[in-house]
Design an enzyme around this catalytic site. Structure first.
Site, PDB file in Angstrom:
ATOM      1  CB  CYS A 275     -11.969  -2.066   5.230  1.00 28.28           C
ATOM      2  SG  CYS A 275     -11.012  -2.963   6.464  1.00 28.28           S
TER       3      CYS A 275
ATOM      4  CE  LYS B 237      -5.824  -0.858  11.482  1.00 35.45           C
ATOM      5  NZ  LYS B 237      -6.780  -1.486  10.555  1.00 35.45           N
TER       6      LYS B 237
ATOM      7  NE  ARG C  30      -2.096   1.616   9.710  1.00 29.47           N
ATOM      8  CZ  ARG C  30      -2.958   0.615   9.476  1.00 29.47           C
ATOM      9  NH1 ARG C  30      -3.788   0.655   8.459  1.00 29.47           N
ATOM     10  NH2 ARG C  30      -2.975  -0.439  10.268  1.00 29.47           N
TER      11      ARG C  30
ATOM     12  CB  CYS D 193     -15.225  -9.084   8.610  1.00 31.76           C
ATOM     13  SG  CYS D 193     -13.874  -7.938   8.930  1.00 31.76           S
TER      14      CYS D 193
ATOM     15  NE  ARG E  29      -3.539  -0.212   2.822  1.00 34.51           N
ATOM     16  CZ  ARG E  29      -4.015  -0.708   3.969  1.00 34.51           C
ATOM     17  NH1 ARG E  29      -3.621  -0.208   5.129  1.00 34.51           N
ATOM     18  NH2 ARG E  29      -4.866  -1.695   3.973  1.00 34.51           N
TER      19      ARG E  29
ATOM     20  CE  LYS F  32      -7.369   3.156   9.448  1.00 34.49           C
ATOM     21  NZ  LYS F  32      -8.503   2.335   8.976  1.00 34.49           N
TER      22      LYS F  32
ATOM     23  CB  CYS G 223      -9.435  -9.512   3.296  1.00 34.15           C
ATOM     24  SG  CYS G 223      -9.481  -9.018   5.024  1.00 34.15           S
TER      25      CYS G 223
ATOM     26  CB  CYS H   2     -13.887  -3.749   2.454  1.00 31.19           C
ATOM     27  SG  CYS H   2     -14.615  -5.364   2.766  1.00 31.19           S
TER      28      CYS H   2
END
Ligand code: SRM
Ligand code: SF4
Length: 559
Positions: free
Chosen positions: A482, A210, A146, A478, A77, A212, A439, A433
């Site tokens: 995302c 993470k 990120r 899920c 990414r 953001k 994934c 997503c």
């Protein structure tokens, strides 16, 4: 303040601290030609370098039957603050995708691009080719800040460039100090002792989870600003940037059946009026999270839980003691739109921008829509840049009046214009997503399924005279979120293969989350339920009432 950290650290905490500045044993892992994987601890460390180890889930069982190792590969990414590439960089990306990955270039919901299916032996050449194009993947994954997102379309504001520059500044400010990326992937000489790698922000433990950051320019909320750990909302008066409202603690993930996990929109905590104050505030939100975030339970480690555990007031007091000034009261602002503006638009500097619809962000050549070829031919002209939106679309941007016609012709010859024009409002506003087949966390399909599901939903909308309604519909495989489906008017959250929970009642602009309405629906049940909901909505809505608002008042508040 209360105890800062539980003594029982999660396994990832040990891996980070013992990684020697994110080096781990990656070099050793790369030299093991017998396997397509990296060593177990390295699967965590490589994330900080912008990549995930994955395997092709479509062939997992077949390979297990044949006693073969899973078909491992890596997803890489890019770090693209604000989501922009030059024409030259687009051409490089096109070639890199062809040589080292599946060939599909995937625009993510955070305004950058990913390549999938990169074999272990191809990681280094991929990163080196990106580096030659002045692109990197540093810190796009892992427990760290990120990719910073920012309003995508220059015609949205005459101050677009000025606000957009903050994405770059914040990204640079919050980069890790280790040279590991350069050493491992770009063969930079090993550090001499005298070189200082001390990282005052991340230290040796990085963040608990993470992190953001997104920047919105009202009235547009294309970045879904309140779903970020930190949301910055530009306050512009009389064409002057006055500063930013600061919101903290957004995040969408939850776990089915675990009530202690929940999606949350960010809470506004104040306003900063100078660049120095804004950057300092952002930086210190990270240090508070670094010091007070939960490092024992990763399901409770995001900033949203730290904010709720401490309380907004206590968090803000701690933040203000670190920044050394009081935040001003948040300023009023209003959002009017979250979707992208498709087609041509002109910014105040006279440049033109074409927003093209890219279904689920997958840039490829298919049947009559050759988006990948179109973008390559346009890049060859070197008369534009390329921007990505958090709605997974692409903008051919910064085109001068004299080049517009040529570029328009290429978009049309490749079917991009027609696809953008004929796609229904609900399809244009949809997100999904990645989910299967790459994934590892997917419980159900998303990007491979939503196009066909929408084809079945469109006739239902037509039946109830709702075809022009641009309802925000999103799907995730899920509950990690995302595709931001809990921030949609209609959200599907995968529970098992072929089954989804249906969420309704979120608003159109991203200011209210939805709620679960029905559980474990298969396709027939989804279509039947939507048919019933659309019938009632069409018959009972008041003028201009959105599906999200109607369903919130009709069904969600009653639950
Ligand atoms: Fe995500 C994990 C894909 C945006 C919440 N996400 C993953 C992984 C890496 C699976 C994994 O951990 O192994 C997925 C890789 C799939 C693949 O094969 O590519 C994945 N996430 C994506 C992308 C590519 C979806 C897309 O189709 O565009 C998006 C990449 C964004 C980027 O460029 O950085 C993506 N992920 C999001 C968003 C939306 C956003 O940020 O606006 C969220 C919800 C917002 C949030 O963070 O709360 C999101 N992803 C997660 C989570 C849940 C985090 C948590 O708080 O628990 C995970 C799982 C985890 O971290 O443990 C996850
Ligand atoms: Fe994978 Fe779940 Fe994220 Fe979809 S929402 S990409 S299934 S982690």
């Amino acid at each position: 303040m209360s105890k800062k950290e539980s003594t029982q650290l999660s396994a990832v905490e040990r891996i980070k601290r013992e990684s020697h500045g994110l080096r781990g044993t990656i070099n050793e892992s790369l030299s093991e030609a017998i396997t397509g994987q990296v060593q177990e601890d390295d699967t965590q460390v490589v994330k900080f370098h912008g990549m995930y180890q994955q395997d092709n889930r479509d062939v997992r069982e077949e390979r297990a039957r044949k006693k073969l190792e899973n078909l491992y590969s890596f997803m890489i990414r890019l770090r693209l603050p604000g989501g922009v590439l030059t024409a030259e960089q687009w051409m490089a990306t096109h070639h890199i995708a062809g040589e080292h990955s599946t060939g599909v270039i995937k625009i993510t919901t955070r305004q950058t691009i990913q390549l999938h299916g990169i074999l272990k032996s191809h990681i280094k050449p991929t990163i080196q080719s990106f580096n030659a194009a002045r692109l990197d993947s540093i810190a796009t994954c892992g427990d760290i800040n990120r990719n910073v997102t920012s309003n995508a379309l220059p015609s949205h504001s005459s101050l677009h460039q000025q606000v957009h520059a903050y994405a770059d500044k914040i990204s640079t400010l919050l980069m890790p100090k280790t040279r590991a990326y350069y050493e491992i992937w770009l063969d930079e000489e090993l550090l001499e002792e005298k070189k200082d790698e001390t990282d005052p922000l991340y230290q040796d433990r990085y963040l608990p989870r993470k992190f953001k950051i997104g920047i919105a320019i009202p009235p547009n909320n294309d970045v879904d600003v309140l779903t970020n750990d930190i949301g910055l909302i530009a306050i512009i008066e009389n064409d002057i940037l006055k500063g930013f409202n600061i919101a903290i603690g957004g995040g969408l993930s939850f776990t089915h059946g675990n009530e202690a996990t929940y999606p949350r929109l960010a809470t506004m905590i104040g306003f900063t009026d100078t660049e120095e104050k804004t950057l300092k505030t952002v930086y210190e939100v990270l240090t508070v999270q670094r010091d007070f975030g939960n490092r024992s339970d990763r399901k409770q480690a995001r900033l949203k839980y730290t904010v709720d555990r401490l309380s907004v007031e206590v968090f803000k007091n701690e933040l203000e003691s670190r920044i050394g000034f009081k935040l001003e009261e948040s300023k009023p602002f209003a959002f009017a739109q979250r979707k992208d503006d498709f087609g041509w638009s002109q910014s105040k500097d006279g440049l033109w921008h074409y927003t093209a619809f890219v279904e689920c962000g997958r840039i490829t050549d298919e049947e009559n829509v050759n988006t990948k070829n179109a973008l390559y031919e346009i890049a060859e002209l070197n008369k534009s840049s390329f921007r990505f939106t958090c709605n997974q679309n692409v903008i051919v941007s910064d085109v001068s009046e004299k080049d517009k016609q040529t570029i328009d012709a290429l978009l049309s010859q490749n079917g991009v214009t027609q696809f953008t024009q004929i796609s229904s409002p609900i399809r244009l506003s949809s997100l999904a997503c990645v989910a299967f087949n790459t994934c590892p966390l997917a419980l159900a399909e998303a990007q491979r399924y939503i196009p066909s599901l929408i084809t079945k939903i469109e006739p239902l909308l037509a039946k109830h005279n709702l075809s022009q309604d641009d309802i925000v519909l999103r799907m995730t495989g899920c509950p990690n979120g995302c595709g931001r489906s809990t921030a949609a008017e209609i959200g599907f959250v995968g529970t098992a293969y072929g089954l989804y929970n249906l969420h309704i009642g979120g608003d159109r602009l991203g200011l209210r989350l939805n709620k679960k309405f029905k559980e474990n629906l298969n396709e027939d049940q989804i279509l039947q339920t939507l048919d019933e909901l659309f019938f009632i909505y069409a018959n009972e809505k008041i003028e201009n009432e959105t599906f999200g608002d109607f369903s919130f008042h009709k069904w969600v508040t009653l639950n």
